[in-house]
Write a protein that holds these residues in place. Structure first.
Motif, mmCIF file in Angstrom:
data_model
loop_
_atom_site.group_PDB
_atom_site.id
_atom_site.type_symbol
_atom_site.label_atom_id
_atom_site.label_comp_id
_atom_site.label_asym_id
_atom_site.label_seq_id
_atom_site.Cartn_x
_atom_site.Cartn_y
_atom_site.Cartn_z
ATOM 1 N N GLU A 132 0.820 -1.205 0.000
ATOM 2 C CA GLU A 132 0.000 0.000 0.000
ATOM 3 C C GLU A 132 0.855 1.257 0.000
ATOM 4 O OE1 GLU A 132 -3.458 2.208 -0.167
ATOM 5 O OE2 GLU A 132 -3.167 0.036 -0.380
ATOM 6 N N VAL A 133 1.981 1.213 0.709
ATOM 7 C CA VAL A 133 2.882 2.371 0.727
ATOM 8 C C VAL A 133 3.459 2.620 -0.659
ATOM 9 C CG1 VAL A 133 5.060 3.235 1.647
ATOM 10 C CG2 VAL A 133 3.430 2.118 3.170
ATOM 11 N N ALA A 134 3.867 1.555 -1.365
ATOM 12 C CA ALA A 134 4.411 1.706 -2.717
ATOM 13 C C ALA A 134 3.347 2.184 -3.700
ATOM 14 C CB ALA A 134 5.008 0.374 -3.183
ATOM 15 N N ARG A 135 2.103 1.727 -3.527
ATOM 16 C CA ARG A 135 1.025 2.155 -4.410
ATOM 17 C C ARG A 135 0.758 3.651 -4.249
ATOM 18 N NH1 ARG A 135 -2.561 -0.966 -2.594
ATOM 19 N NH2 ARG A 135 -2.335 -2.680 -4.101
ATOM 20 N N ARG A 136 0.717 4.116 -3.025
ATOM 21 C CA ARG A 136 0.465 5.543 -2.794
ATOM 22 C C ARG A 136 1.615 6.400 -3.328
ATOM 23 N NH1 ARG A 136 -1.827 5.623 3.455
ATOM 24 N NH2 ARG A 136 -3.780 4.488 3.020
ATOM 25 N N ARG A 137 2.842 5.929 -3.181
ATOM 26 C CA ARG A 137 3.978 6.688 -3.686
ATOM 27 C C ARG A 137 3.951 6.770 -5.213
ATOM 28 N NH1 ARG A 137 7.882 3.654 -1.834
ATOM 29 N NH2 ARG A 137 8.015 4.710 0.183
ATOM 30 N N HIS A 138 3.501 5.703 -5.861
ATOM 31 C CA HIS A 138 3.477 5.696 -7.326
ATOM 32 C C HIS A 138 2.326 6.540 -7.893
ATOM 33 C CE1 HIS A 138 4.169 4.118 -11.345
ATOM 34 N NE2 HIS A 138 2.853 3.916 -11.454
ATOM 35 N N ASN A 139 1.186 6.531 -7.220
ATOM 36 C CA ASN A 139 -0.007 7.195 -7.752
ATOM 37 C C ASN A 139 -0.217 8.610 -7.219
ATOM 38 O OD1 ASN A 139 -0.582 4.861 -9.177
ATOM 39 N ND2 ASN A 139 -1.900 4.032 -7.552
ATOM 40 N N LYS A 140 0.741 9.137 -6.523
ATOM 41 C CA LYS A 140 0.535 10.477 -5.967
ATOM 42 C C LYS A 140 0.598 11.518 -7.101
ATOM 43 C CE LYS A 140 5.313 11.775 -4.934
ATOM 44 N NZ LYS A 140 6.240 12.234 -3.885
ATOM 45 N N GLU A 141 -0.043 12.645 -6.889
ATOM 46 C CA GLU A 141 -0.056 13.723 -7.882
ATOM 47 C C GLU A 141 1.287 14.442 -7.864
ATOM 48 O OE1 GLU A 141 -3.299 16.268 -7.131
ATOM 49 O OE2 GLU A 141 -4.830 14.741 -7.520
ATOM 50 N N ARG A 142 1.826 14.644 -9.085
ATOM 51 C CA ARG A 142 3.122 15.283 -9.223
ATOM 52 C C ARG A 142 2.987 16.607 -9.967
ATOM 53 N NH1 ARG A 142 4.023 9.814 -9.971
ATOM 54 N NH2 ARG A 142 5.631 8.891 -8.610
ATOM 55 N N THR A 143 3.894 17.480 -9.714
ATOM 56 C CA THR A 143 3.965 18.729 -10.468
ATOM 57 C C THR A 143 4.650 18.473 -11.816
ATOM 58 O OG1 THR A 143 6.067 19.307 -9.439
ATOM 59 C CG2 THR A 143 4.068 20.054 -8.328
ATOM 60 N N LEU A 144 4.689 19.484 -12.649
ATOM 61 C CA LEU A 144 5.307 19.335 -13.966
ATOM 62 C C LEU A 144 6.808 19.045 -13.847
ATOM 63 C CD1 LEU A 144 4.944 19.438 -17.040
ATOM 64 C CD2 LEU A 144 5.388 21.924 -16.906
ATOM 65 N N GLN A 145 7.473 19.696 -12.934
ATOM 66 C CA GLN A 145 8.910 19.465 -12.753
ATOM 67 C C GLN A 145 9.169 18.044 -12.249
ATOM 68 O OE1 GLN A 145 7.289 22.110 -11.653
ATOM 69 N NE2 GLN A 145 8.186 23.797 -12.885
ATOM 70 N N GLU A 146 8.358 17.573 -11.324
ATOM 71 C CA GLU A 146 8.530 16.213 -10.821
ATOM 72 C C GLU A 146 8.269 15.179 -11.915
ATOM 73 O OE1 GLU A 146 7.250 17.026 -6.143
ATOM 74 O OE2 GLU A 146 5.896 15.950 -7.524
#
Length: 270
Positions: free
Chosen positions: A207-221
């Protein structure tokens, strides 16, 4: 065989016995005989000391030193015997002090080599047959919640804790020999029972890896992530080419990212 005394001058009449080099007072005389001999000849030695030569005086002093050393050794040996053995009748006997056994005050037990499946509920039910269990703690991993196979147990009665430590040490349980030892009160850590009733929930790493992968990113990220993917893909293509494999890798979708558009508003729209 007795030694025949030889004739000496009138200046040293007593040197036949005392000045004789073959005679030594270091022979194994009894203590009372040595003391009696020294007490009898000491006045006589003072009288003849004036009539003796230098060599005779040295020989006499040497024999007297040997006699005194022998007397001291006999006295010391008797004192050692008196210390080891009690006299049968009279004598300076020593009292035998009975060493009292130290009173056990520790109620905490260390338990090691705890097998898998022998956890808090099973351990409390097992040791409750000896006496009332006050507290119980098994060391666990904070992330996974798995047992570290050692723990601590506290009884209300110190006598019960001592019986358990003596009788249950090296007890075979589920192919493991339990290691049980008493923990002295001065060695009990003040934070030993901190969080004893708190249950540890294991961390769900998926679950921790899923949240890290699906989090909203900015354009630079997002651009940084794409650059890392392209770098890994380039290394993979290079390894395939060095291996002599003729293979055309497909192009990655989304390799070219559109730039952010700048929107200008005219003054009329304002």
């Amino acid at each position: 065989m007795q030694r025949t005394p030889q004739a000496h001058s009138s200046n040293s009449p007593a040197l036949v016995v005392i000045g004789n080099p073959d005679f030594s007072l270091s022979a194994p005389f009894p203590l009372f005989a040595t003391s009696l001999l020294l007490s009898c000849i000491s006045p006589f030695l003072l009288i003849i000391n004036k009539k003796m030569g230098a060599k005779e005086k040295k020989a006499m002093k040497k024999s007297l030193k040997k006699a005194s050393a022998l007397q001291k050794a006999i006295v010391a040996s008797r004192e050692d015997k008196d210390a080891e053995f009690l006299p049968l009748e009279g004598g300076p006997g020593k009292k035998i002090v009975e060493s009292a056994e130290p009173v056990n005050k520790s109620t905490v037990l260390y338990i090691g080599h705890i097998p898998h499946g022998f956890y808090e509920e099973q351990m409390e039910g097992f040791f409750k047959q000896f006496g009332a269990v006050k507290r119980l703690r098994i060391a666990r991993n904070r992330k996974t919640g798995k047992s570290k196979h050692y723990g601590f147990l506290e009884f209300t009665n110190p006598e019960v804790a001592k019986v358990v430590a003596d009788e249950m040490n090296n007890y075979l349980l589920f192919e493991h020999n339990l290691q049980i030892q008493l923990v002295p009160p001065e060695k009990v850590h003040p934070k030993l029972w901190k969080g004893v009733n708190r249950s540890i929930e294991p961390v769900n790493l998926v679950e921790v890896a899923r949240r890290r992968h699906n989090k909203e990113r900015t354009l630079q990220e997002h651009q940084k992530m794409v650059q890392a993917i392209l770098k890994r893909d380039e290394k993979r293509r290079k390894r395939i080419k060095e291996a002599g494999i003729d293979y055309e890798c497909p192009e990655l979708v989304g390799k070219i990212q559109p730039k952010a558009k700048k929107i200008k508003f005219s003054d009329d729209q304002d």
